[in-house]
Design a protein around this motif. Structure first.
Motif, mmCIF file in Angstrom:
data_model
loop_
_atom_site.group_PDB
_atom_site.id
_atom_site.type_symbol
_atom_site.label_atom_id
_atom_site.label_comp_id
_atom_site.label_asym_id
_atom_site.label_seq_id
_atom_site.Cartn_x
_atom_site.Cartn_y
_atom_site.Cartn_z
ATOM 1 N N ASP A 171 0.733 -1.290 -0.093
ATOM 2 C CA ASP A 171 -0.304 0.070 -0.093
ATOM 3 C C ASP A 171 0.581 1.165 -0.126
ATOM 4 O OD1 ASP A 171 -2.571 -1.916 0.138
ATOM 5 O OD2 ASP A 171 -2.650 -1.552 1.880
ATOM 6 N N ALA A 172 1.880 1.230 0.816
ATOM 7 C CA ALA A 172 2.519 2.926 0.866
ATOM 8 C C ALA A 172 3.387 2.584 -0.321
ATOM 9 C CB ALA A 172 4.102 2.177 2.111
ATOM 10 N N MET A 173 3.986 1.120 -1.197
ATOM 11 C CA MET A 173 4.671 1.743 -2.463
ATOM 12 C C MET A 173 4.012 2.536 -3.679
ATOM 13 S SD MET A 173 7.856 1.936 -2.338
ATOM 14 C CE MET A 173 8.589 1.109 -3.685
ATOM 15 N N GLY A 174 2.585 2.041 -3.224
ATOM 16 C CA GLY A 174 1.242 2.541 -4.108
ATOM 17 C C GLY A 174 1.260 3.781 -4.216
ATOM 18 N N ILE A 175 1.431 4.180 -2.960
ATOM 19 C CA ILE A 175 0.606 5.415 -2.826
ATOM 20 C C ILE A 175 2.059 6.639 -3.464
ATOM 21 C CG2 ILE A 175 1.026 7.331 -0.777
ATOM 22 C CD1 ILE A 175 -0.974 5.336 0.868
ATOM 23 N N MET A 176 2.989 5.829 -3.135
ATOM 24 C CA MET A 176 4.154 7.006 -3.503
ATOM 25 C C MET A 176 4.459 6.968 -5.693
ATOM 26 S SD MET A 176 6.802 6.164 -0.340
ATOM 27 C CE MET A 176 6.990 4.741 -0.063
ATOM 28 N N LEU A 177 4.031 5.435 -5.783
ATOM 29 C CA LEU A 177 4.819 5.431 -6.557
ATOM 30 C C LEU A 177 3.255 5.891 -8.167
ATOM 31 C CD1 LEU A 177 6.057 1.720 -7.546
ATOM 32 C CD2 LEU A 177 6.663 3.784 -7.306
ATOM 33 N N GLY A 245 6.518 -0.094 -15.582
ATOM 34 C CA GLY A 245 6.207 0.676 -17.244
ATOM 35 C C GLY A 245 5.328 0.607 -18.433
ATOM 36 N N ARG A 246 3.901 -0.208 -17.530
ATOM 37 C CA ARG A 246 3.183 0.642 -18.560
ATOM 38 C C ARG A 246 2.479 1.681 -18.920
ATOM 39 N NH1 ARG A 246 0.483 -3.323 -15.333
ATOM 40 N NH2 ARG A 246 0.934 -5.909 -16.023
ATOM 41 N N LYS A 247 3.226 2.973 -17.314
ATOM 42 C CA LYS A 247 2.349 4.112 -17.896
ATOM 43 C C LYS A 247 4.040 5.173 -17.557
ATOM 44 C CE LYS A 247 -1.158 3.479 -13.508
ATOM 45 N NZ LYS A 247 -1.113 4.297 -12.680
ATOM 46 N N ALA A 248 5.103 4.623 -17.943
ATOM 47 C CA ALA A 248 6.217 5.354 -17.325
ATOM 48 C C ALA A 248 7.465 4.604 -18.634
ATOM 49 C CB ALA A 248 6.310 6.358 -16.699
ATOM 50 N N ARG A 249 8.013 5.565 -19.333
ATOM 51 C CA ARG A 249 9.232 4.449 -19.502
ATOM 52 C C ARG A 249 10.588 5.038 -18.648
ATOM 53 N NH1 ARG A 249 9.982 2.726 -24.996
ATOM 54 N NH2 ARG A 249 7.978 2.798 -25.992
ATOM 55 N N LYS A 250 11.095 4.033 -18.254
ATOM 56 C CA LYS A 250 12.634 4.395 -17.200
ATOM 57 C C LYS A 250 13.830 5.569 -17.481
ATOM 58 C CE LYS A 250 16.415 1.935 -14.156
ATOM 59 N NZ LYS A 250 16.983 1.128 -14.145
ATOM 60 N N GLU A 251 13.484 5.564 -18.970
ATOM 61 C CA GLU A 251 14.638 6.327 -18.849
ATOM 62 C C GLU A 251 14.284 7.661 -19.097
ATOM 63 O OE1 GLU A 251 13.206 4.164 -23.052
ATOM 64 O OE2 GLU A 251 13.422 4.011 -21.312
ATOM 65 N N HIS A 252 12.592 7.647 -19.263
ATOM 66 C CA HIS A 252 11.638 9.459 -19.359
ATOM 67 C C HIS A 252 11.149 9.853 -18.174
ATOM 68 C CE1 HIS A 252 10.004 8.470 -23.556
ATOM 69 N NE2 HIS A 252 10.939 8.467 -23.258
ATOM 70 N N TYR A 253 10.997 8.375 -16.737
ATOM 71 C CA TYR A 253 10.924 9.338 -15.464
ATOM 72 C C TYR A 253 11.524 8.224 -14.242
ATOM 73 C CZ TYR A 253 6.937 11.730 -17.803
ATOM 74 O OH TYR A 253 6.428 12.906 -18.301
ATOM 75 N N PRO A 254 12.994 8.346 -14.099
ATOM 76 C CA PRO A 254 13.534 7.350 -14.025
ATOM 77 C C PRO A 254 13.009 7.286 -12.039
ATOM 78 C CG PRO A 254 14.724 9.920 -13.799
ATOM 79 C CD PRO A 254 13.862 9.609 -14.251
ATOM 80 N N ALA A 255 12.552 8.435 -11.888
ATOM 81 C CA ALA A 255 11.907 8.265 -10.229
ATOM 82 C C ALA A 255 11.365 6.377 -9.507
ATOM 83 C CB ALA A 255 11.490 9.855 -9.483
ATOM 84 N N PRO A 256 9.408 6.493 -10.301
ATOM 85 C CA PRO A 256 9.338 5.671 -9.942
ATOM 86 C C PRO A 256 10.432 4.095 -9.800
ATOM 87 C CG PRO A 256 8.259 7.091 -11.368
ATOM 88 C CD PRO A 256 9.538 6.784 -11.145
ATOM 89 N N TYR A 257 11.440 4.282 -10.399
ATOM 90 C CA TYR A 257 12.286 3.100 -10.901
ATOM 91 C C TYR A 257 13.335 2.806 -9.149
ATOM 92 C CZ TYR A 257 9.234 2.272 -15.073
ATOM 93 O OH TYR A 257 8.947 1.975 -16.442
ATOM 94 N N ALA A 258 13.533 4.500 -9.869
ATOM 95 C CA ALA A 258 15.414 4.514 -7.922
ATOM 96 C C ALA A 258 14.014 3.895 -7.160
ATOM 97 C CB ALA A 258 15.363 5.933 -8.341
#
Length: 653
Positions: A171-177, A245-258
């Protein structure tokens, strides 16, 4: 015993009462919301030292943290400081200092109670989570969450670990992501809030009770914490990457992946998660993505400063119950306006009312709210509401003669001071206004489909309009929660003017035999939210052809585009266009291999970028910044690039 002396700083007020309860109140100077600026954090350090001393000498039994601002608790860190803070020589130490401060609050032997109303976001929620117990007002204004991902970062004041401790890892990661904002009751369900009260004036009383009863929040139960352990954590992280990955590419938006990487490393130990924040957070703050998203944020906030102060609107009359007109009417009713919707007969108005009810059911939680909204939206085939309306919006077919006839008739019934507006997507206002006795009354309010999702409204200015009329138009857009960009009356205005070369260029390539799936995939690889062929189908091929011709673009009669229109295959709304559509989704074939999809996407988008530069040169918009934010809000142009002109200046488009 005499209570300890009160202490005031620029951002905080503190005093202790005769019950030895400390009352700490934040009130940031010079703004409508509280923010955790560097100065506010430094002042809080001094106050926390005092709390430690008073607690150790038994002069304090607890502290209640409140906000004096009507807007809410704390809206987050001060974003205006982010550019300076992105310096690698400054940021790590600032984060370590804040981490240490929040840990000191958490380690106080007396309970610290956070009383939350309105906005409790970002750093504000991180501070609340460092308190021992949280009380929130259960009303529509309370919003709790971590929007940092929208700025290209993630929580950096210990919020990653503390939210996992309270809500559990999934749940916490869902809110932050996602960056989504929770209502108070939802936050209570996730254990981010411990107690709900009905009114803001109950926070002090309930805060006092929490101190006297020495209340402390409990962490998430074992059944939720288990997903942070061992192989389950790796599995959860993998699922999170798939969803991101369905919403944003890592090279475009690195924050969720970090953030997901940080969770996979330390998600079984919330304190280790907090310790790992700094090393993962620092590279993100100074990244091009975060820098550009901050630019977009400030440009978007700047739009809210337009318009007239004190301009009031309560009644709206919409002429035309088609998709655009009906959805504009529904949106205005959703935003609290009384709306009358006019068309030739109830057969035409009925489907718009049905769509409106679906919108209300989706947006409101309670049936009585849906019913109230439906009562605000009234079918008006005879157009009686026009005489009482503060705003009249025409949204009929894109035919000059039809629009002129409507305005000729409406002008006779218009009350003084009412806004008279057209939702035309391409016809210059001067041509429509020829039918009016007072041409200065007509402005453009150009909405975008789907109205409930796209935030932009182009406020179109003709050569006849005074500043006051345009300011009122911008005020109305703001009143219904939209972002107004003022645009000069010119063919296609801003968004359609720049979109059409982009879409038609892609259509021409399909006409020459190129794969539509490849072109759409290339646009996505560049960073667009939707490919140009799918977008043309979504807009409607008949609408696209009409706008193209209005703007002087040729659509050859023998082209596939023209044949599809002639055959009634108009895209999504008819079930088939360039694509076949099933349940609202384009049915796509495989994407042919290509060595450089993003590079192809850059070539596809170049006509849009060039057209944006041209409308600035021609004065259609006031500045490159207005053009950039208008194109982002109206087309979804890659926000991480900062807008088409910013991307071109950076050599990325």
């Amino acid at each position: 015993m005499i209570a300890p002396q009160a202490t005031d700083t620029r951002h905080w007020r503190f005093h202790a009462d005769l019950e030895k309860i400390g009352w700490l109140t934040i009130e940031s100077p010079g703004g409508s919301v509280n923010t955790l600026s560097r100065e506010a954090i430094m002042e809080l350090e001094t106050l926390v030292a005092r709390l430690e001393d008073l607690a150790s000498s038994d002069e304090l039994i607890g502290v209640v943290l409140l906000s004096a601002k009507d807007s809410g608790f704390i809206a987050g860190a001060d974003i205006s400081e982010f550019d300076a803070m992105s310096d690698f020589s400054v940021l790590p130490e600032a984060l370590r200092r804040t981490h240490a401060l929040f840990a000191r609050i958490e380690n106080l032997k007396i309970p610290v109670i956070a009383g939350i109303h309105g906005f409790c976001l970002g750093g504000g929620l991180e501070l609340a989570l460092a308190c021992h117990y949280r009380i929130a007002v259960d009303d529509e204004k309370t919003r709790i969450g971590f929007p940092e991902v929208n700025l290209g970062i993630f929580p950096g004041f210990g919020g990653t670990g503390r939210s996992i401790r309270q809500a559990g890892p999934v749940d916490a990661m869902g809110i932050m992501l996602t960056g989504r904002m929770l209502r108070a009751r939802a936050a209570r369900g996730l254990n981010l809030v411990d107690k709900l009260v009905r009114h803001r004036d109950m926070l002090r009383w309930e805060g006092r009770r929490a101190v006297l009863e020495q209340r402390r929040s409990r962490p998430a139960p074992w059944s939720k914490r288990i997903m942070g352990l061992g192989p389950l954590r790796s599995y959860a992280a993998g699922r999170m990457r798939e969803q991101a990955g369905r919403k944003a590419r890592k090279e475009h938006y690195p924050a969720p992946y970090a953030l997901i990487d940080l969770f996979e490393q330390h998600g079984d130990d919330w304190k280790a998660m907090i310790r790992g924040e700094i090393d993962a957070f620092v590279p993100l703050m100074g990244s091009p993505t975060a820098t550009n998203l901050r630019r977009v944020f400030f440009l978007s906030e700047g739009l809210k400063k337009q318009g007239e102060k004190g301009a009031g609107f309560s009644r709206v009359h919409v002429i035309g119950a088609g998709v655009m007109g009906g959805d504009i009417a529904a949106w205005c009713a959703y935003r609290g306006m009384s709306v009358t919707l006019q068309d030739l007969d109830m057969a035409r108005i009925g489907p718009a009312l049905e769509r409106a009810e679906k919108l209300f059911r989706k947006r409101y939680r309670k049936k009585r709210e849906v019913d109230a909204a439906m009562l605000r939206l009234v079918a008006d085939p005879e157009g009686k509401g026009a005489a009482r309306a503060d705003v009249i919006i025409e949204a009929v077919v894109e035919k000059l003669e039809v629009k002129q006839e409507i305005f000729r008739e409406v002008e006779r019934r218009l009350k003084p001071g009412a806004i008279l507006a057209t939702n035309t997507s391409s016809i210059e206002l001067e041509r429509i206004a020829e039918a009016l006795e007072d041409r200065s009354r007509l402005i453009g309010l150009h909405f975008f489909n789907p109205v409930a999702q796209l935030p932009l409204v182009e406020v179109i200015r003709s050569q006849f309009n005074a500043d006051e009329a345009i300011a009122r138009g911008a005020s109305f857009a703001l009143a219904i929660g939209k972002s107004p960009v003022v645009v000069k009356s010119a063919p296609g205005f801003l968004v359609n003017r720049v979109l059409m070369p982009y879409m038609l260029g892609a259509v021409e390539q399909v006409e020459r035999g190129e794969s539509k799936e490849l072109l759409d995939a290339a646009a996505l690889a560049f960073g667009m939210p939707m490919g140009p062929i799918e977008l043309m189908d979504t807009v409607g091929l008949d609408v696209g052809r009409s706008v193209a011709m209005e703007l002087g673009h040729e659509v050859p009669a023998e082209s596939r585009f023209a044949r599809l229109v002639a055959e009634g295959r108009l895209g999504r709304k008819s079930g088939e266009g360039f694509y076949r559509w099933d349940k609202g989704r384009a049915v796509k074939g495989p994407v042919p291999p290509h060595a450089d999809l993003a590079g192809l996407g850059r070539e596809l988008v170049k006509p849009l970028v060039d057209a944006t530069a041209l409308v600035v040169e021609e004065g259609v918009v006031a500045s490159p910044e207005q053009a950039d934010i208008g194109v982002i809000l109206g087309t979804g142009f890659a926000p991480f690039l900062g807008g088409p002109l910013k991307a071109r200046a950076d050599g990325r488009a």
